[in-house]
Design an enzyme around this catalytic site. Structure first.
Site, mmCIF file in Angstrom:
data_model
loop_
_atom_site.group_PDB
_atom_site.id
_atom_site.type_symbol
_atom_site.label_atom_id
_atom_site.label_comp_id
_atom_site.label_asym_id
_atom_site.label_seq_id
_atom_site.Cartn_x
_atom_site.Cartn_y
_atom_site.Cartn_z
ATOM 1 N N SER A 88 -10.602 -46.825 0.889
ATOM 2 C CA SER A 88 -10.696 -45.410 0.499
ATOM 3 C C SER A 88 -9.472 -44.964 -0.282
ATOM 4 O O SER A 88 -8.340 -45.097 0.192
ATOM 5 C CB SER A 88 -10.833 -44.552 1.757
ATOM 6 O OG SER A 88 -10.598 -43.203 1.434
ATOM 7 N N ASN A 174 -28.106 -60.405 4.030
ATOM 8 C CA ASN A 174 -28.893 -61.531 4.541
ATOM 9 C C ASN A 174 -29.139 -62.551 3.421
ATOM 10 O O ASN A 174 -28.925 -62.261 2.231
ATOM 11 C CB ASN A 174 -30.176 -61.043 5.218
ATOM 12 C CG ASN A 174 -31.151 -60.407 4.253
ATOM 13 O OD1 ASN A 174 -31.523 -60.998 3.248
ATOM 14 N ND2 ASN A 174 -31.574 -59.175 4.561
ATOM 15 N N ASN A 180 -30.974 -63.333 -4.133
ATOM 16 C CA ASN A 180 -31.285 -62.444 -5.260
ATOM 17 C C ASN A 180 -30.000 -62.158 -6.049
ATOM 18 O O ASN A 180 -29.977 -62.210 -7.285
ATOM 19 C CB ASN A 180 -31.904 -61.147 -4.733
ATOM 20 C CG ASN A 180 -32.302 -60.195 -5.838
ATOM 21 O OD1 ASN A 180 -33.058 -60.566 -6.738
ATOM 22 N ND2 ASN A 180 -31.791 -58.988 -5.802
ATOM 23 N N ARG A 185 -26.442 -62.876 -10.562
ATOM 24 C CA ARG A 185 -25.010 -62.781 -10.905
ATOM 25 C C ARG A 185 -24.343 -64.129 -11.140
ATOM 26 O O ARG A 185 -23.312 -64.179 -11.804
ATOM 27 C CB ARG A 185 -24.265 -62.004 -9.810
ATOM 28 C CG ARG A 185 -24.818 -60.606 -9.539
ATOM 29 C CD ARG A 185 -24.815 -59.725 -10.765
ATOM 30 N NE ARG A 185 -25.245 -58.365 -10.441
ATOM 31 C CZ ARG A 185 -25.275 -57.355 -11.311
ATOM 32 N NH1 ARG A 185 -24.891 -57.543 -12.561
ATOM 33 N NH2 ARG A 185 -25.692 -56.157 -10.947
HETATM 34 C C1 LIG Z 1 -27.431 -59.034 -16.402
HETATM 35 C C2 LIG Z 1 -27.648 -57.695 -15.748
HETATM 36 C C3 LIG Z 1 -27.625 -56.551 -16.508
HETATM 37 C C4 LIG Z 1 -27.847 -55.294 -15.918
HETATM 38 N N1 LIG Z 1 -27.807 -54.182 -16.692
HETATM 39 C C5 LIG Z 1 -28.031 -52.967 -16.129
HETATM 40 C C6 LIG Z 1 -27.995 -51.778 -16.909
HETATM 41 O O1 LIG Z 1 -27.788 -51.817 -18.102
HETATM 42 N N2 LIG Z 1 -28.191 -50.601 -16.285
HETATM 43 C C7 LIG Z 1 -28.465 -50.508 -14.946
HETATM 44 O O2 LIG Z 1 -28.652 -49.416 -14.417
HETATM 45 N N3 LIG Z 1 -28.469 -51.627 -14.182
HETATM 46 C C8 LIG Z 1 -28.261 -52.829 -14.734
HETATM 47 N N4 LIG Z 1 -28.276 -53.945 -13.943
HETATM 48 C C9 LIG Z 1 -28.478 -53.795 -12.490
HETATM 49 C C10 LIG Z 1 -29.926 -54.126 -12.085
HETATM 50 O O3 LIG Z 1 -30.830 -53.235 -12.676
HETATM 51 C C11 LIG Z 1 -30.068 -54.069 -10.551
HETATM 52 O O4 LIG Z 1 -29.788 -52.764 -10.115
HETATM 53 C C12 LIG Z 1 -29.131 -55.026 -9.826
HETATM 54 O O5 LIG Z 1 -29.121 -56.275 -10.436
HETATM 55 C C13 LIG Z 1 -29.585 -55.157 -8.368
HETATM 56 O O6 LIG Z 1 -30.757 -55.933 -8.341
HETATM 57 P P1 LIG Z 1 -31.897 -55.716 -7.265
HETATM 58 O O7 LIG Z 1 -32.470 -54.350 -7.358
HETATM 59 O O8 LIG Z 1 -32.860 -56.855 -7.433
HETATM 60 O O9 LIG Z 1 -31.080 -55.931 -5.905
HETATM 61 P P2 LIG Z 1 -31.212 -55.167 -4.523
HETATM 62 O O10 LIG Z 1 -30.971 -53.707 -4.726
HETATM 63 O O11 LIG Z 1 -30.353 -55.887 -3.539
HETATM 64 O O12 LIG Z 1 -32.720 -55.331 -4.131
HETATM 65 C C14 LIG Z 1 -33.244 -56.604 -3.741
HETATM 66 C C15 LIG Z 1 -34.752 -56.553 -3.907
HETATM 67 O O13 LIG Z 1 -35.280 -55.587 -2.986
HETATM 68 C C16 LIG Z 1 -36.357 -54.900 -3.595
HETATM 69 N N5 LIG Z 1 -36.015 -53.480 -3.676
HETATM 70 C C17 LIG Z 1 -34.810 -52.907 -3.402
HETATM 71 N N6 LIG Z 1 -34.866 -51.579 -3.557
HETATM 72 C C18 LIG Z 1 -36.131 -51.300 -3.944
HETATM 73 C C19 LIG Z 1 -36.790 -50.097 -4.300
HETATM 74 N N7 LIG Z 1 -36.191 -48.918 -4.302
HETATM 75 N N8 LIG Z 1 -38.078 -50.185 -4.644
HETATM 76 C C20 LIG Z 1 -38.733 -51.364 -4.683
HETATM 77 N N9 LIG Z 1 -38.160 -52.556 -4.384
HETATM 78 C C21 LIG Z 1 -36.863 -52.510 -4.015
HETATM 79 C C22 LIG Z 1 -36.579 -55.512 -4.966
HETATM 80 O O14 LIG Z 1 -37.511 -56.564 -4.832
HETATM 81 C C23 LIG Z 1 -35.214 -56.084 -5.283
HETATM 82 O O15 LIG Z 1 -35.243 -57.160 -6.214
HETATM 83 C C24 LIG Z 1 -28.072 -55.201 -14.515
HETATM 84 C C25 LIG Z 1 -28.095 -56.370 -13.752
HETATM 85 C C26 LIG Z 1 -27.878 -57.611 -14.341
HETATM 86 C C27 LIG Z 1 -27.896 -58.843 -13.491
#
Ligand SMILES: Cc1cc2nc3c(=O)[nH]c(=O)nc-3n(C[C@H](O)[C@H](O)[C@H](O)COP(=O)(O)OP(=O)(O)OC[C@H]3O[C@@H](n4cnc5c(N)ncnc54)[C@H](O)[C@@H]3O)c2cc1C
Length: 224
Positions: A88, A174, A180, A185
């Site tokens: 913080s 987990n 994922n 990443r």
């Molecule tokens: C190369 C790269 C570029 C990116 N560029 C951008 C960008 O320009 N702008 C931007 O805003 N973000 C960007 N991101 C972030 C990206 O959009 C995701 O927010 C981030 O990678 C987290 O992924 P996730 O949602 O799969 O992971 P987590 O949030 O850990 O979720 C894991 C999984 O749980 C499920 N899940 C979680 N929450 C929900 C929900 N609310 N509804 C439905 N299913 C859900 C989905 O299956 C998801 O894949 C980028 C990411 C990468 C890797």
């Protein structure tokens, strides 16, 4: 400890479960339990991974302590499945340690959105860039310290610190959500800096859940 970037680290502080927890979470469907990992258990892990039966992988959990620049942390915290607690800037004085890209990590962005490539710059350009970063960071650090010395609240003074400043956080996640994270990443599409952390973490994941990690690789690095 895995040292990352110039001042960062990622440490696996705690872990619960492993390959066998995945197997036994799946086997409870048949009121069965395994006490060791034989070929049939390894086969089951591969089956679950390939067929996107993801929930059994949620029974193995990793806790990481991370020191990373705020801009890396910001990317990290987009991963919603997991629990975070962060240092913080309201209750403690932040460090004035800033991320300086190594000379070979100073890069240019070339191409169009969605198809960018990153190219190395000349050593002269890299040195000049690093010097400009240093001048800016020094100024920010000076202002931060000066505001604190005048009694300005930490929560306000820290607003002058750039996203290159290091922070620390704890992340509990987990194995399903970790895969994922690693898929996204520890990828050539990820930003160089967060990828360095993900690489270290994937090495630990391979060590602690070798069969799950193997099945993940075999399934094309798609989280189940
Ligand atoms: C190369 C790269 C570029 C990116 N560029 C951008 C960008 O320009 N702008 C931007 O805003 N973000 C960007 N991101 C972030 C990206 O959009 C995701 O927010 C981030 O990678 C987290 O992924 P996730 O949602 O799969 O992971 P987590 O949030 O850990 O979720 C894991 C999984 O749980 C499920 N899940 C979680 N929450 C929900 C929900 N609310 N509804 C439905 N299913 C859900 C989905 O299956 C998801 O894949 C980028 C990411 C990468 C890797």
């Amino acid at each position: 400890m895995g040292n990352v970037l110039d001042h960062g680290f990622v440490v696996l502080e705690d872990m619960m479960g492993g390959d066998l927890s995945v197997v036994n979470a799946a086997r409870v469907s048949f009121a069965q339990k395994s006490t060791r990992l034989d070929d049939s258990e390894v086969g089951l892990i591969k089956y679950l991974m390939k067929n996107h039966h993801g929930t059994p992988f949620e029974h193995a959990v990793f806790t990481w302590r991370v020191k990373a620049p705020i801009f890396v942390t910001r990317e990290w915290m987009r991963h919603r499945i997991g629990s975070f607690n962060e240092w913080s800037g309201r209750y403690s004085e932040l460090t004035t340690e800033f991320y300086f890209p190594a000379v070979e990590a100073v890069r240019k962005q070339v191409g169009k959105p969605g198809a960018y490539t990153y190219e190395a710059v000349s050593v002269g350009e890299a040195v000049h860039t690093r010097q400009q970063l240093k001048d800016t960071y020094d100024h920010c650090a000076y202002t931060y310290k000066h505001l604190l010395a005048r009694g300005i609240a930490k929560e306000l003074a820290s607003r002058v610190l750039p996203t290159a400043v290091y922070t620390q956080f704890v992340w509990t996640v987990n194995a399903r959500a970790l895969m994922n994270f690693l898929a996204l990443r520890n990828s050539e599409h990820a930003q160089f800096e967060i990828r360095q952390y993900a690489k270290e973490m994937e090495a630990e994941f391979d060590l602690y859940m070798p069969h799950t990690a193997g099945a993940f690789a075999e399934a094309g690095r798609v989280a189940p």
